[in-house]
Design an enzyme around this catalytic site. Structure first.
Site, PDB file in Angstrom:
ATOM      1  N   ARG A  32     -10.499  10.227   2.030  1.00  9.09           N
ATOM      2  CA  ARG A  32     -10.292  10.791   3.591  1.00  9.09           C
ATOM      3  C   ARG A  32     -11.534  11.652   3.837  1.00  9.09           C
ATOM      4  O   ARG A  32     -11.683  11.777   5.170  1.00  9.09           O
ATOM      5  CB  ARG A  32      -8.850  11.199   3.568  1.00  9.09           C
ATOM      6  CG  ARG A  32      -7.700  10.140   3.559  1.00  9.09           C
ATOM      7  CD  ARG A  32      -6.585  10.713   3.931  1.00  9.09           C
ATOM      8  NE  ARG A  32      -5.395   9.856   3.473  1.00  9.09           N
ATOM      9  CZ  ARG A  32      -4.114   9.851   3.266  1.00  9.09           C
ATOM     10  NH1 ARG A  32      -3.761  11.019   3.199  1.00  9.09           N
ATOM     11  NH2 ARG A  32      -3.588   8.645   2.833  1.00  9.09           N
ATOM     12  N   LYS A  52       0.893  -1.195   0.157  1.00 10.59           N
ATOM     13  CA  LYS A  52       0.102  -0.065   0.045  1.00 10.59           C
ATOM     14  C   LYS A  52       1.145   1.250  -0.119  1.00 10.59           C
ATOM     15  O   LYS A  52       1.663   1.435   0.923  1.00 10.59           O
ATOM     16  CB  LYS A  52      -0.951  -0.067   1.123  1.00 10.59           C
ATOM     17  CG  LYS A  52      -1.979   1.434   1.394  1.00 10.59           C
ATOM     18  CD  LYS A  52      -2.813   1.056   2.426  1.00 10.59           C
ATOM     19  CE  LYS A  52      -3.589   2.532   2.613  1.00 10.59           C
ATOM     20  NZ  LYS A  52      -4.467   2.440   3.742  1.00 10.59           N
ATOM     21  N   LYS A  74      -2.176  -1.421  -3.948  1.00 14.37           N
ATOM     22  CA  LYS A  74      -3.018  -0.310  -3.765  1.00 14.37           C
ATOM     23  C   LYS A  74      -2.208   0.950  -3.792  1.00 14.37           C
ATOM     24  O   LYS A  74      -1.211   1.000  -2.983  1.00 14.37           O
ATOM     25  CB  LYS A  74      -3.739  -0.279  -2.373  1.00 14.37           C
ATOM     26  CG  LYS A  74      -4.557   0.877  -2.158  1.00 14.37           C
ATOM     27  CD  LYS A  74      -5.076   0.945  -0.650  1.00 14.37           C
ATOM     28  CE  LYS A  74      -6.210   2.139  -0.534  1.00 14.37           C
ATOM     29  NZ  LYS A  74      -6.461   2.004   0.734  1.00 14.37           N
TER      30      LYS A  74
HETATM   31  C1  PBG Z   1      -7.304   3.191   5.935  1.00 17.26           C
HETATM   32  C2  PBG Z   1      -7.648   3.133   4.318  1.00 17.26           C
HETATM   33  C3  PBG Z   1      -7.369   4.098   3.502  1.00 17.26           C
HETATM   34  C4  PBG Z   1      -8.090   3.595   2.237  1.00 17.26           C
HETATM   35  C5  PBG Z   1      -8.325   2.421   2.542  1.00 17.26           C
HETATM   36  N1  PBG Z   1      -8.336   2.305   3.716  1.00 17.26           N
HETATM   37  C6  PBG Z   1      -6.728   5.448   3.536  1.00 17.26           C
HETATM   38  C7  PBG Z   1      -5.581   5.866   3.821  1.00 17.26           C
HETATM   39  O1  PBG Z   1      -4.735   4.818   3.729  1.00 17.26           O
HETATM   40  O2  PBG Z   1      -5.397   7.026   4.163  1.00 17.26           O
HETATM   41  C8  PBG Z   1      -8.095   4.372   0.858  1.00 17.26           C
HETATM   42  C9  PBG Z   1      -9.078   4.009  -0.098  1.00 17.26           C
HETATM   43  C10 PBG Z   1      -9.482   4.805  -1.167  1.00 17.26           C
HETATM   44  O3  PBG Z   1      -8.821   5.982  -1.399  1.00 17.26           O
HETATM   45  O4  PBG Z   1     -10.365   4.637  -1.867  1.00 17.26           O
HETATM   46  N2  PBG Z   1      -6.273   3.132   6.139  1.00 17.26           N
END
Ligand code: PBG
Length: 324
Positions: A205, A195, A248
């Site tokens: 967010r 990620k 991701k």
């Molecule tokens: C939580 C999380 C995030 C996303 C999925 N789980 C946000 C982040 O890491 O700030 C992002 C999903 C998206 O942008 O569609 N940690």
């Protein structure tokens, strides 16, 4: 054989010919639908940064998931917006927390849809970081037990799969241990293995109210420049017990998806994130591109790169288009 004897256009002349030689087939089976659940009842509130996505209260969430199931979608991924937040993200692991209530409601009314929960502290901490702070930084080891507790509470509520998205080192092993100790040996873990610290999470967010109140996530999420490190992340998560690994975001990291596919024979998911969704929505709203063609092209591209599963806010729309 070369031109003029050999001509690649011969097999592109009609839709049936193109259908016969198509190499990648997108299916509704590949799609996972992310949903945001909020307190209250009768709530279906549009999310401004993600046109077409909503904050659902539990009752409305059940309706949306039922509609998704009727479209043939196999799974949903839940994100919760809790009533309260604190330093440790405690509301994330309460037995009657927002996600736990949603899971119970979904499992009691729709047994046949796979309910996956996102496991992370950021939606539940007052500071918006994905872990517990120690001297102003996210402390890896202190965070692990909180994540495992949250994962366990999701599974006790009935979650079919948990998906840790925090990027702490060692969290897959910690979650696996706790689940196994508590008798949940059959519950798979889909780890957000690679990620990246991406600007494409912006709209999410806003939707999840999880923007960090100071700093950013580059201290725990990956540097977008790194692919070898992504392979090490995947290796470790698999060694720790991940059943499905994820890359991701998807679009800026198609090469990472392709390399993970090449190197590992584990089910691979890719997250077509909120910014990738919002870009297409915004351009389509302005009439600058054909939404349907753009969405199917993007999802097919992610699959062609090597993803088996695609987490996408376009899931219901794509399911409808794939049926036609
Ligand atoms: C939580 C999380 C995030 C996303 C999925 N789980 C946000 C982040 O890491 O700030 C992002 C999903 C998206 O942008 O569609 N940690």
């Amino acid at each position: 054989m070369y031109f003029p004897e050999y001509r690649l256009r011969r097999l592109r002349r009609t839709e049936n010919l193109r259908r016969m030689v198509r190499e990648t087939r997108l299916s509704v089976d590949d799609l996972i639908y992310p949903l945001f659940v909020v307190p209250g009842s009768g709530v279906k509130e549009p999310i401004a940064s993600m046109p077409g996505q909503y904050h659902f209260s539990v009752d409305k969430l059940v309706e949306e998931a039922a509609a998704a199931r009727d479209l043939g979608l196999p799974a949903v991924l839940l994100f919760g917006l809790p009533e309260t937040k604190d330093e440790f993200g405690s509301s994330g692991s309460e037995p009657d927390g927002i996600v736990q209530r949603a899971v119970k409601a979904l499992k009691s009314s729709l047994e046949d849809i796979v309910v996956i929960t996102d496991v992370c502290l950021c939606e539940y901490t007052s500071h918006g970081h994905c872990g517990v702070l120690e001297n102003g930084r996210v402390d890896n080891d202190l965070t692990l037990e909180h994540l495992a507790r949250q994962a366990l509470s999701h599974v006790e509520a009935g979650a079919d799969m948990v998906a840790p998205s925090d990027m702490m080192d060692g969290r897959v092993a910690e979650i696996r241990d706790v689940l196994d100790e508590e008798g949940h040996t059959h519950v798979p873990i889909m780890s957000y293995a690679a990620k990246f610290a991406s600007s494409f999470y912006g709209p999410f967010r806003e939707a999840a109210q999880s923007t960090p109140s100071f700093g950013d996530r580059r201290d725990y999420q990956m540097d977008p420049a790194n692919v070898l490190e992504a392979l090490r992340e995947v290796t470790l998560d698999i060694e720790e017990g991940a059943d499905i690994v994820m890359v991701k975001p998807a679009l800026p990291f198609l090469d990472v998806i392709a390399k993970v596919r090449e190197k590992f024979d584990y089910p691979l998911a890719a997250y077509n994130v909120s910014g990738e969704y919002a870009m297409i929505k915004a351009a389509a709203e302005k009439g600058w591109l054909d939404e349907r063609r753009a969405v199917l092209e993007v999802l097919t591209g992610i699959k062609r790169a090597g993803a088996d599963l695609i987490i996408t806010y376009f899931a219901p729309q794509a399911a409808r288009w794939l049926k036609e």
